[in-house]
Design a protein around this motif. Structure first.
Motif, mmCIF file in Angstrom:
data_model
loop_
_atom_site.group_PDB
_atom_site.id
_atom_site.type_symbol
_atom_site.label_atom_id
_atom_site.label_comp_id
_atom_site.label_asym_id
_atom_site.label_seq_id
_atom_site.Cartn_x
_atom_site.Cartn_y
_atom_site.Cartn_z
ATOM 1 N N TYR A 115 0.818 -1.231 0.000
ATOM 2 C CA TYR A 115 0.000 0.000 0.000
ATOM 3 C C TYR A 115 0.844 1.271 0.000
ATOM 4 O O TYR A 115 0.440 2.275 0.602
ATOM 5 C CB TYR A 115 -0.945 -0.020 1.218
ATOM 6 C CG TYR A 115 -1.930 -1.163 1.150
ATOM 7 C CD1 TYR A 115 -3.132 -1.025 0.469
ATOM 8 C CD2 TYR A 115 -1.638 -2.401 1.723
ATOM 9 C CE1 TYR A 115 -4.028 -2.083 0.374
ATOM 10 C CE2 TYR A 115 -2.531 -3.475 1.633
ATOM 11 C CZ TYR A 115 -3.721 -3.293 0.954
ATOM 12 O OH TYR A 115 -4.601 -4.345 0.856
ATOM 13 N N SER A 156 3.703 -4.123 -4.371
ATOM 14 C CA SER A 156 2.566 -4.305 -5.271
ATOM 15 C C SER A 156 2.204 -2.996 -5.957
ATOM 16 O O SER A 156 2.257 -1.934 -5.340
ATOM 17 C CB SER A 156 1.371 -4.793 -4.434
ATOM 18 O OG SER A 156 0.179 -4.725 -5.187
ATOM 19 N N ARG A 179 -1.666 -7.391 -12.463
ATOM 20 C CA ARG A 179 -0.736 -8.245 -11.744
ATOM 21 C C ARG A 179 0.720 -7.764 -11.849
ATOM 22 O O ARG A 179 1.601 -8.463 -12.345
ATOM 23 C CB ARG A 179 -0.850 -9.716 -12.214
ATOM 24 C CG ARG A 179 -2.252 -10.250 -12.333
ATOM 25 C CD ARG A 179 -3.068 -10.057 -11.068
ATOM 26 N NE ARG A 179 -2.493 -10.690 -9.899
ATOM 27 C CZ ARG A 179 -2.411 -10.069 -8.696
ATOM 28 N NH1 ARG A 179 -2.871 -8.859 -8.531
ATOM 29 N NH2 ARG A 179 -1.867 -10.691 -7.685
HETATM 30 C C1 LIG Z 1 -1.051 -7.220 2.798
HETATM 31 C C2 LIG Z 1 -1.175 -7.555 1.352
HETATM 32 N N1 LIG Z 1 -0.151 -8.133 0.731
HETATM 33 C C3 LIG Z 1 -0.193 -8.453 -0.569
HETATM 34 C C4 LIG Z 1 -1.325 -8.208 -1.315
HETATM 35 C C5 LIG Z 1 -1.316 -8.651 -2.740
HETATM 36 O O1 LIG Z 1 -1.565 -7.740 -3.663
HETATM 37 P P1 LIG Z 1 -1.623 -8.104 -5.209
HETATM 38 O O2 LIG Z 1 -3.035 -7.917 -5.621
HETATM 39 O O3 LIG Z 1 -0.678 -7.154 -5.849
HETATM 40 O O4 LIG Z 1 -1.182 -9.511 -5.383
HETATM 41 C C6 LIG Z 1 -2.432 -7.615 -0.709
HETATM 42 C C7 LIG Z 1 -3.663 -7.391 -1.466
HETATM 43 O O5 LIG Z 1 -4.738 -7.234 -0.980
HETATM 44 C C8 LIG Z 1 -2.349 -7.276 0.658
HETATM 45 O O6 LIG Z 1 -3.376 -6.706 1.293
#
Ligand SMILES: Cc1ncc(COP(=O)(O)O)c(C=O)c1O
Length: 399
Positions: free
Chosen positions: A215, A244, A255
């Protein structure tokens, strides 16, 4: 028969909430479940900066030949710069690599596979509560998840002392998954002082930080949010960071994400990186191009980058505004309901300190859909639905 002995896996609780929301025909229904940003109209729109980058790529991308297991090198460099900076000590010592992965999930998966290659007996310490995939991925790799206290859902309290106490019991070489900012699902983050103290404890105990950084930009700003990732990679000799582009570029389905590996020395680093890339090759060969190409174009083009930062600021500020307004309205409508903590928390998620029965009442009688454990996506609140939602919650406190 090979395919005949399985018991059903059970529905994913997050997807279940979305399904219930879609099936509900009440015009007042509100979705505070699924973890995506929504704008003031309740839409998860494509960012303007992303649209412009996509247009550029359609017109200028000259090939779709294979990339490599490491993905897009420009993206890797730009994401690393944004996370820990090109002046970081570990970068200067040539012991950091960032590799593109399919979303942050791909980064967590590849990072944990690498941990398993290094030591299948390492425990993986996971905050309680957390994003459920931390435990699912750990278990699917045959690694051992260990919970550490983090947040009291019913009391609405961050359990920092409990966290330190539990991690003091970890053994040397254990891995600790940490939410880089905007803890999912509590919204409770460590202060800078607490991050420093935690890093000292982890160093003393020989623990390895695995920062899950999904985030960046949703807490206090792109640079401000990277404090924990930078610190862990600086104070500790080894670290992993999964990042991400799903939330901050609003490119959920494209992705795009990355895994960043920090080794203790330049000599060890290329061998380590080769094993990490070996895990990529054996899983999906190489990551998908599009999302990362878009992010790379934005981050590498000053005007577009400035526009994107404004868009991230706008998303963050809207959620903050909804948090403040929610607390103001609850204080007015149900003065003893005790939701003041919501305004202090970061990112999209918080828990409502409600009983299981109160949660069911909101879902069944008021058509406000969120997780059965009380997790709400504050980005699902808008100027249009916040009076309705706070009226419904306040009604639970009026006897
Ligand atoms: C704490 C956490 N890690 C990883 C992710 C993974 O995100 P992505 O959609 O990029 O795979 C999320 C997605 O909700 C998340 O909340």
């Amino acid at each position: 028969m090979l395919f005949s002995g399985l018991a059903p896996m059970g529905d994913d609780p997050i997807l279940m909430v979305s399904k219930m929301f879609r099936a509900c025909e009440n015009p007042n229904k509100v979705d505070l479940g699924v973890g995506v940003y929504k704008d003031a109209e309740g839409n998860t729109a494509i960012l303007n900066s992303v649209k412009k980058a996509e247009k550029y790529l359609v017109e200028n991308q000259a090939t779709k030949t294979y990339l490599s297991p490491a993905g897009n090198p420009e993206f890797n460099q730009l994401v690393q710069d944004m996370m820990i900076g090109d002046d970081h000590v570990a970068v200067k010592e040539n012991r950091v690599s960032t590799f593109q992965t399919p979303g942050g999930t791909g980064g967590v998966r590849i990072g944990l596979e690498f941990v398993k290659t290094c030591n299948p007996n390492a425990n993986i310490w996971i905050s309680d509560p957390t994003w459920p995939n931390h435990t699912a991925i750990t278990k699917s790799l045959g690694l051992t998840p260990k919970p550490y206290r983090y947040y009291d859902i019913k009391g609405g309290e961050f359990l920092y002392e409990g966290m330190l106490e539990d991690l003091s019991g970890a053994k040397e070489g254990d891995v600790v998954i940490l939410h880089g900012c905007c803890h999912n699902a509590s919204g409770a983050d460590l202060s800078k002082e607490q991050w420093n103290e935690l890093a000292d404890l982890m160093k003393e105990k020989g623990l390895i930080p695995f920062v899950d950084f999904a985030y960046q930009g949703f807490g206090n700003g792109i640079d401000e949010d990277s404090y924990a990732a930078r610190l862990m990679a600086e104070k500790l000799p080894e670290a992993l960071i999964a990042s991400s582009c799903s939330k901050n570029f609003a490119m959920y389905r494209d992705r795009a994400g990355a895994i960043t590996l920090v080794s203790s020395s330049e000599e060890l680093h290329s061998t380590n990186a080769s094993h990490l890339l070996g895990a990529v090759r054996a899983n999906y060969s190489m990551p998908p191009d599009h999302g990362a190409a878009v992010a790379a174009h934005i981050l590498g083009t000053p005007d577009l980058k400035a526009e994107w930062i404004n868009e991230v600021d706008e998303m963050r500020n809207r959620v903050k505004k909804m948090r403040t307004l929610f607390v103001e309205l609850m204080n007015k409508k149900a003065p003893n309901s005790g939701f003041g903590y919501i305004a202090e928390q970061n990112g999209m998620f918080s828990y409502l300190t409600l009983s299981a029965e109160q949660i069911q009442t909101l879902i069944n009688d008021h058509y406000i859909f969120f997780m059965a454990n009380g997790r709400v996506n504050m980005a699902g609140l808008t100027e249009d639905n916040i009076e309705y939602v706070t009226d419904a919650i306040a009604s639970l406190f009026i006897s």
